[in-house]
Design an enzyme around this catalytic site. Structure first.
Site, PDB file in Angstrom:
ATOM      1  N   HIS A 274       0.837  -1.207   0.000  1.00 53.65           N
ATOM      2  CA  HIS A 274       0.000   0.000   0.000  1.00 53.65           C
ATOM      3  C   HIS A 274       0.870   1.254   0.000  1.00 53.65           C
ATOM      4  O   HIS A 274       0.617   2.198  -0.764  1.00 53.65           O
ATOM      5  CB  HIS A 274      -0.914  -0.004   1.231  1.00 53.65           C
ATOM      6  CG  HIS A 274      -1.715   1.250   1.391  1.00 53.65           C
ATOM      7  ND1 HIS A 274      -2.956   1.414   0.829  1.00 53.65           N
ATOM      8  CD2 HIS A 274      -1.438   2.409   2.047  1.00 53.65           C
ATOM      9  CE1 HIS A 274      -3.424   2.613   1.134  1.00 53.65           C
ATOM     10  NE2 HIS A 274      -2.517   3.239   1.880  1.00 53.65           N
ATOM     11  N   GLU A 275       1.894   1.273   0.841  1.00 53.17           N
ATOM     12  CA  GLU A 275       2.786   2.433   0.888  1.00 53.17           C
ATOM     13  C   GLU A 275       3.562   2.575  -0.414  1.00 53.17           C
ATOM     14  O   GLU A 275       3.836   3.688  -0.863  1.00 53.17           O
ATOM     15  CB  GLU A 275       3.736   2.326   2.082  1.00 53.17           C
ATOM     16  CG  GLU A 275       3.045   2.295   3.431  1.00 53.17           C
ATOM     17  CD  GLU A 275       2.053   3.422   3.628  1.00 53.17           C
ATOM     18  OE1 GLU A 275       2.294   4.534   3.099  1.00 53.17           O
ATOM     19  OE2 GLU A 275       1.031   3.212   4.312  1.00 53.17           O
TER      20      GLU A 275
ATOM     21  N   HIS B 220       1.663   4.518  -2.862  1.00 53.56           N
ATOM     22  CA  HIS B 220       1.811   5.972  -2.762  1.00 53.56           C
ATOM     23  C   HIS B 220       3.073   6.445  -3.478  1.00 53.56           C
ATOM     24  O   HIS B 220       3.076   7.501  -4.120  1.00 53.56           O
ATOM     25  CB  HIS B 220       1.882   6.391  -1.289  1.00 53.56           C
ATOM     26  CG  HIS B 220       0.572   6.299  -0.575  1.00 53.56           C
ATOM     27  ND1 HIS B 220      -0.598   6.827  -1.086  1.00 53.56           N
ATOM     28  CD2 HIS B 220       0.242   5.738   0.624  1.00 53.56           C
ATOM     29  CE1 HIS B 220      -1.591   6.616  -0.230  1.00 53.56           C
ATOM     30  NE2 HIS B 220      -1.105   5.938   0.803  1.00 53.56           N
TER      31      HIS B 220
ATOM     32  N   HIS C  55       3.271   9.017  -6.595  1.00 52.21           N
ATOM     33  CA  HIS C  55       4.169  10.175  -6.629  1.00 52.21           C
ATOM     34  C   HIS C  55       4.970  10.191  -7.919  1.00 52.21           C
ATOM     35  O   HIS C  55       5.132  11.242  -8.557  1.00 52.21           O
ATOM     36  CB  HIS C  55       5.107  10.124  -5.424  1.00 52.21           C
ATOM     37  CG  HIS C  55       5.972  11.333  -5.293  1.00 52.21           C
ATOM     38  ND1 HIS C  55       7.219  11.300  -4.698  1.00 52.21           N
ATOM     39  CD2 HIS C  55       5.794  12.622  -5.675  1.00 52.21           C
ATOM     40  CE1 HIS C  55       7.750  12.503  -4.724  1.00 52.21           C
ATOM     41  NE2 HIS C  55       6.917  13.326  -5.306  1.00 52.21           N
TER      42      HIS C  55
END
Length: 235
Positions: free
Chosen positions: A103-104, A107, A111
């Site tokens: 999940h991270e 991100h 980005h």
């Protein structure tokens, strides 16, 4: 018209409802994570190893995966390009830990791709930090001023807090998108098998509820501000 003491204002029920919603969501994610944190993935990769594989597969080599103390406080820092994995994720090879790590990574990929909602959320952070801390002081001061300046301060306080509400709402698509990316990536890279991904979906689904709860709580607090402002006008 009688004035209700600030600390005994009946609109506090909205704050209580928001707090209950947040606590329920937090309890749900902790229980779900604890359950699937006991299920070791067949691939045996740790959260750190899975994160690095996902990032490299996406062509990202300038993001550092680091260990941070705590539990379930994993995050991606777009300014410093650091992906922080907590105690419960960094060294763990569980289905739950890999889901959080992925999940991270979602991100980080957002980005890299300049995902618009993430860019907007990042731009709002300084304004939200200021607005959240200034909103209530402005409103409280405004309540003790009977002139037009008091109404102006209340308006300004409500406007400041609206930024926090907007931030919470923009956060929802950012988090949901990161979770969808995580599930897809874990399957495509073979880090998790199909039957393992079901557990990961439940963990990420429970985590998503915390963001929904946060948004709901912010909206309820904003509604309370509007109600208090209405009372000030009537008084």
């Amino acid at each position: 018209m009688p004035y209700y003491g600030f600390y005994f204002d009946p609109t506090y029920i909205l704050v209580v409802i928001g707090a209950v919603i947040c606590m329920a969501a937090s309890a749900k994610v902790k229980v779900t994570f604890r359950k699937y944190n006991k299920v070791r993935s067949m691939a045996g990769l740790t959260g750190k190893q899975a994160a690095e594989r996902i990032l490299h597969t996406a062509g990202i080599y300038d993001v550092e995966v680091v260990h941070i103390p705590g539990n379930l406080n994993d995050h991606y820092d777009p300014q410093n390009k650091v992906l922080g994995l907590s105690d419960s994720t960094f060294h763990s090879a569980s289905v739950a830990a890999l889901g959080v790590a992925a999940h991270e990574c979602g991100h980080a990929i957002q980005h890299q791709e300049s995902y618009v909602p993430l860019s907007i959320r990042s731009a709002l952070v300084p304004l939200v930090n200021f607005g959240s801390s200034a909103a209530w002081p402005l409103i409280i001061i405004g309540f003790f001023i009977t002139s037009g300046a008091g109404q102006f301060l209340i308006n300004l306080g409500i406007f400041c807090f609206f930024g926090a509400v907007l931030f919470q709402l923009i956060t929802l698509p950012v988090e949901f998108n990161a979770s969808r990316r995580a599930v897809r990536i874990l399957g495509e890279t073979g880090i998790l098998r199909e039957e393992e991904i079901k557990g990961t979906k439940k963990v990420l689904g429970a985590a998503a509820l915390t963001y929904v709860a946060g948004a709901a709580s912010s909206i309820l607090q904003f509604l309370r501000m509007v109600l208090l402002y209405g009372r000030k006008n009537k008084d």
